[in-house]
Write an enzyme that holds these catalytic residues in place. Structure first.
Site, PDB file in Angstrom:
ATOM      1  N   LYS A   1       0.844  -1.202   0.000  1.00 35.66           N
ATOM      2  CA  LYS A   1       0.000   0.000   0.000  1.00 35.66           C
ATOM      3  C   LYS A   1       0.877   1.250   0.000  1.00 35.66           C
ATOM      4  O   LYS A   1       0.654   2.179  -0.769  1.00 35.66           O
ATOM      5  CB  LYS A   1      -0.883   0.006   1.255  1.00 35.66           C
TER       6      LYS A   1
ATOM      7  N   ARG B   1      -4.628  10.415   3.865  1.00 37.78           N
ATOM      8  CA  ARG B   1      -3.535  11.352   4.034  1.00 37.78           C
ATOM      9  C   ARG B   1      -2.496  11.242   2.923  1.00 37.78           C
ATOM     10  O   ARG B   1      -1.875  12.231   2.529  1.00 37.78           O
ATOM     11  CB  ARG B   1      -2.868  11.096   5.388  1.00 37.78           C
TER      12      ARG B   1
ATOM     13  N   ASP C   1       4.941   0.457  11.830  1.00 37.31           N
ATOM     14  CA  ASP C   1       3.704  -0.169  11.345  1.00 37.31           C
ATOM     15  C   ASP C   1       3.540  -1.616  11.825  1.00 37.31           C
ATOM     16  O   ASP C   1       2.509  -2.234  11.570  1.00 37.31           O
ATOM     17  CB  ASP C   1       3.648  -0.125   9.805  1.00 37.31           C
TER      18      ASP C   1
ATOM     19  N   ASP D   1      -4.890   8.666   8.994  1.00 35.74           N
ATOM     20  CA  ASP D   1      -4.854   7.826  10.189  1.00 35.74           C
ATOM     21  C   ASP D   1      -4.879   8.650  11.455  1.00 35.74           C
ATOM     22  O   ASP D   1      -4.275   9.712  11.537  1.00 35.74           O
ATOM     23  CB  ASP D   1      -3.548   7.021  10.215  1.00 35.74           C
TER      24      ASP D   1
END
Ligand code: UD1
Length: 413
Positions: free
Chosen positions: A17, A89, A301, A113
């Site tokens: 992504k 974003r 992440d 986010d």
């Protein structure tokens, strides 16, 4: 979902992504038709496709073959509206290419986010050094430059977003731009490789200094998106937390070296396969300390997933978050499942418990959602993760893949 199953089997990871959205923006730099392959079937790709369409591009997404085809016209619009930017974003990544192509860009200031303040100061400073004028009016960032020129730029911190913005502006600027202290994430290497295939002149790819010599124009290409190391890492944790055996295909273990090493310390057996890696776990995991840092450090992440893992491990672990201050918010949800986690500023102390107990919880962002699902896989009884739409933004076909590995889970609503 009902916890307790050992996950066993094979999953295949598609493109990242965090790369594909930037590659779609990079397509703006060349007139003509760019094709991206290994594109994940996630909502953010649709949002970016819509954004590119509003800029004047034709975009088609063939999910059956995981491809996006983007045709970029000679003249582009230069405005990215709030209704799209507020949903994602990463829309900010059109800033650099639009400025380079149009000499003018208006991008709504992003939301995205829910993981703490995410400044744009380094993006703006870099563009200003290249000759742009940047203002902030009525919720929009407005940048203009009659002609961008090469510059010497030093980032205070190796920001992924700022590196991408400056890089995409520099490839068409007049002269040479030297960007120091850049991010070195595999997704940055991926965009550098695509830009190079398009005809850009970039030296130092993968290092902390990029030297970019501007060219007159770039050509469209066909490019394969780098595989998603965060999705791959999430499956690795899923194997360990459930005492399972998962083979992750189309993954590069080199991109996850520290995370996989931590899983080995936790007691897992990790081995490389032809096109990925396999993680096998036969015992209760041991708690592992982690410190998030820019690549090649431990990725922020994967931090929530490792907190979930530590929460049922033997012993205690200290988790330090250096990138996004609000990323510990999800710990309150994990506590609803019985986890013992105390946070203080950048630190979380996780004391492993023998068992978690299923409950309704709320996901606040993509990775927090993944962490909660992992915890739900081992919690006794039923766990309901609300706000799961956040998870769909990062994990294509997550529920189906979990079911394929033997989890008892269903998507609702
Ligand atoms: C990207 C990833 C995100 C990942 C992060 C770090 C995408 C779409 N998202 O986010 O999943 O967690 O990298 O690996 O690719 N900062 C500033 N000023 C700036 C730029 C950044 O203060 O000009 C700060 C941010 O507030 C944040 C930190 O730097 O605290 C990291 O930001 P950055 O590396 O730019 O991450 P993103 O590109 O937003």
């Amino acid at each position: 979902m009902t916890g307790g199953s050992r996950l066993v089997g094979e999953v295949r990871v598609t493109g990242a992504k965090n790369s594909v959205l930037k590659l779609m923006a990079a397509a703006l730099l060349a007139r003509g038709t760019t094709t991206l392959t290994e594109v994940p079937d996630i909502l953010d790709v649709e949002i970016m496709a819509e954004l590119l369409r509003r800029l004047g591009c034709q975009v088609s997404h063939d999910k059956a073959v995981a491809q996006v085809v983007i045709t970029v016209p000679d003249a582009l619009e230069h405005r990215a509206d709030y209704d799209l930017v507020r949903r994602m974003r990463a829309s900010i990544c059109v800033l650099g290419p639009l400025l380079a192509r149009c000499g003018q860009v208006d991008v709504a200031l992003p939301g995205g986010d829910n993981i703490g303040s995410r400044g744009l100061d380094m993006h703006i400073d870099g563009l200003e050094r290249m000759g742009a004028t940047v203002t902030n009016e009525h919720g929009y960032l407005i940048a203009s430059a009659a002609a961008l020129h090469g510059a010497s730029i030093w980032l205070d911190f190796p920001s992924v977003g700022a590196t991408e913005t400056i890089l995409m502006a520099a490839v068409l600027a007049k002269g040479t731009t030297v960007i120091d202290n850049v991010a070195r994430e595999p997704e940055i290497v991926d965009i550098c490789q695509m830009l190079t295939e398009m005809g850009a002149r970039i030296e130092g790819i993968g290092s902390s200094t990029l030297t970019v010599t501007g060219v007159e124009s770039l050509e469209p290409v066909t490019h394969r998106t780098v595989s998603d190391r965060i999705v791959a890492g999430t499956w690795a944790v899923a194997a360990v937390i459930t005492g399972g055996d998962i083979t992750v295909r189309n993954a590069n273990p080199d991109h996850l070296r520290i995370a996989l090493d931590k899983l080995t310390t936790a007691g897992a057996e990790v081995s490389s396969t032809d096109d990925g890696f396999r993680v096998v776990m036969r015992e209760r995991p041991k708690a592992v300390d982690i410190v998030t840092l820019p690549y090649p450090g431990f990725p922020t992440d994967l931090q929530p997933q490792f907190i979930a893992l530590n929460s049922i491990s033997e012993g205690a672990a200290l988790v330090t978050e250096n990138l996004f201050e609000a990323r510990f918010r999800f710990v309150q949800e994990l506590a609803r499942l019985g986890a013992d986690v105390r946070t203080d500023g950048h630190h979380a102390l996780v004391r492993g418990v023998e068992r978690l107990s299923g409950a309704p919880v709320e996901s606040t962002d993509i990775r927090a959602g993944a962490g909660l699902v992992l915890a739900g896989l081992v919690a006794e009884g039923v766990t309901t993760v609300y706000g799961a739409s956040h998870i769909d933004r990062g994990y294509a076909g997550f529920v189906d893949q979990l079911v394929g590995l033997g989890a008892t889970v269903e998507a609702q609503g």
